[in-house]
Design an enzyme around this catalytic site. Sequence first.
Site, PDB file in Angstrom:
ATOM      1  N   GLY A  15     -17.995  16.477 -21.398  1.00 25.20           N
ATOM      2  CA  GLY A  15     -18.078  15.914 -20.107  1.00 25.20           C
ATOM      3  C   GLY A  15     -18.859  16.806 -19.207  1.00 25.20           C
ATOM      4  O   GLY A  15     -18.659  16.925 -18.001  1.00 25.20           O
ATOM      5  N   ASN A  17     -21.903  16.855 -18.363  1.00 24.60           N
ATOM      6  CA  ASN A  17     -22.907  16.093 -17.652  1.00 24.60           C
ATOM      7  C   ASN A  17     -22.020  15.288 -16.523  1.00 24.60           C
ATOM      8  O   ASN A  17     -22.127  15.401 -15.099  1.00 24.60           O
ATOM      9  CB  ASN A  17     -23.464  14.952 -18.207  1.00 24.60           C
ATOM     10  N   LEU A  88     -20.451   7.197 -26.209  1.00 24.30           N
ATOM     11  CA  LEU A  88     -21.078   6.812 -27.492  1.00 24.30           C
ATOM     12  C   LEU A  88     -20.770   5.385 -27.841  1.00 24.30           C
ATOM     13  O   LEU A  88     -21.227   5.164 -29.074  1.00 24.30           O
ATOM     14  CB  LEU A  88     -20.427   7.839 -28.472  1.00 24.30           C
ATOM     15  N   HIS A 107     -30.017  10.354 -22.526  1.00 28.66           N
ATOM     16  CA  HIS A 107     -30.324  10.453 -24.069  1.00 28.66           C
ATOM     17  C   HIS A 107     -30.708  11.988 -24.247  1.00 28.66           C
ATOM     18  O   HIS A 107     -32.091  12.303 -23.625  1.00 28.66           O
ATOM     19  CB  HIS A 107     -30.993   9.473 -24.657  1.00 28.66           C
TER      20      HIS A 107
HETATM   21  C1  GAR Z   1     -25.326  14.937 -23.852  1.00 29.01           C
HETATM   22  O1  GAR Z   1     -26.374  15.945 -24.434  1.00 29.01           O
HETATM   23  C2  GAR Z   1     -25.712  13.600 -23.912  1.00 29.01           C
HETATM   24  O2  GAR Z   1     -27.133  13.278 -23.500  1.00 29.01           O
HETATM   25  C3  GAR Z   1     -25.654  13.082 -25.329  1.00 29.01           C
HETATM   26  O3  GAR Z   1     -24.130  13.595 -25.384  1.00 29.01           O
HETATM   27  C4  GAR Z   1     -24.053  14.912 -24.700  1.00 29.01           C
HETATM   28  C5  GAR Z   1     -22.734  14.826 -24.064  1.00 29.01           C
HETATM   29  O4  GAR Z   1     -22.570  16.282 -23.728  1.00 29.01           O
HETATM   30  N1  GAR Z   1     -25.752  11.437 -25.223  1.00 29.01           N
HETATM   31  C6  GAR Z   1     -26.129  10.861 -25.976  1.00 29.01           C
HETATM   32  O5  GAR Z   1     -26.364  11.572 -27.568  1.00 29.01           O
HETATM   33  C7  GAR Z   1     -25.944   9.369 -26.311  1.00 29.01           C
HETATM   34  N2  GAR Z   1     -26.869   8.867 -27.179  1.00 29.01           N
HETATM   35  P1  GAR Z   1     -21.380  16.298 -22.195  1.00 29.01           P
HETATM   36  O6  GAR Z   1     -20.387  15.724 -22.729  1.00 29.01           O
HETATM   37  O7  GAR Z   1     -21.145  17.802 -22.399  1.00 29.01           O
HETATM   38  O8  GAR Z   1     -22.033  15.710 -21.160  1.00 29.01           O
END
Ligand code: GAR
Length: 199
Positions: A15, A17, A88, A107
Amino acid sequence: MSSHVHLAIFASGNGSNAEAIIRYFDGHTRIRVSDIYCNNPEAYVIERARQHHLPCTVFGKMDLAPGGKVHQSLVQRPVRYIALAGFLWLIPGFLAEAYTNRILNIHPALLPKFGGKGMYGQKVHEAVIAAGETRSGITIHTIDEVYDRGRPVFQADCPVFGYDTPETLARRIHELEHRHYPPVIEAFILQHEQTEETP
Ligand code: GAR
């Protein structure tokens, strides 16, 4: 009544982001992060929600059905926009339709390359390095009922170096994500709201 537009964040893991988005909109005059939704009871994003005093709905596969826990909660709050931030699971068709043009996803690669089912997080960076790419980046896009297929709204890129590991590349990509995702969400919502207000 609050004049804020409610934005929910869907996340499955750490989390970081979600954290960047929550902080960015703290005190915002038009947009409020109102809720976190999480499909993984072990995810650290749940702790982040608690720290920010945000309601967090933890849910399972069945809760995503029409009229289920997630749907009901979105309607009650009411949530107007959704930002997927490391979420996901596929958003079911009925929700994608109910929120047409109101769900954004991020993404960690330059779509249409390195997207689709099973392509998430570290797996994406491994694939980018294995393919010998010299650039990678991020794609922010609206979603539909197919993984990573929506309309691209924003892309930013960065170099991939010969010495990169999935971890070092992930760090560079995360920096891009944290810098760009919140203001892109802001611009997207404000523009969308303005279009809706214009007769
Ligand atoms: C992020 O890099 C996001 O772009 C990716 O998962 C990560 C989550 O990080 N999403 C995908 O790959 C979706 N296909 P976070 O939990 O630290 O935000």
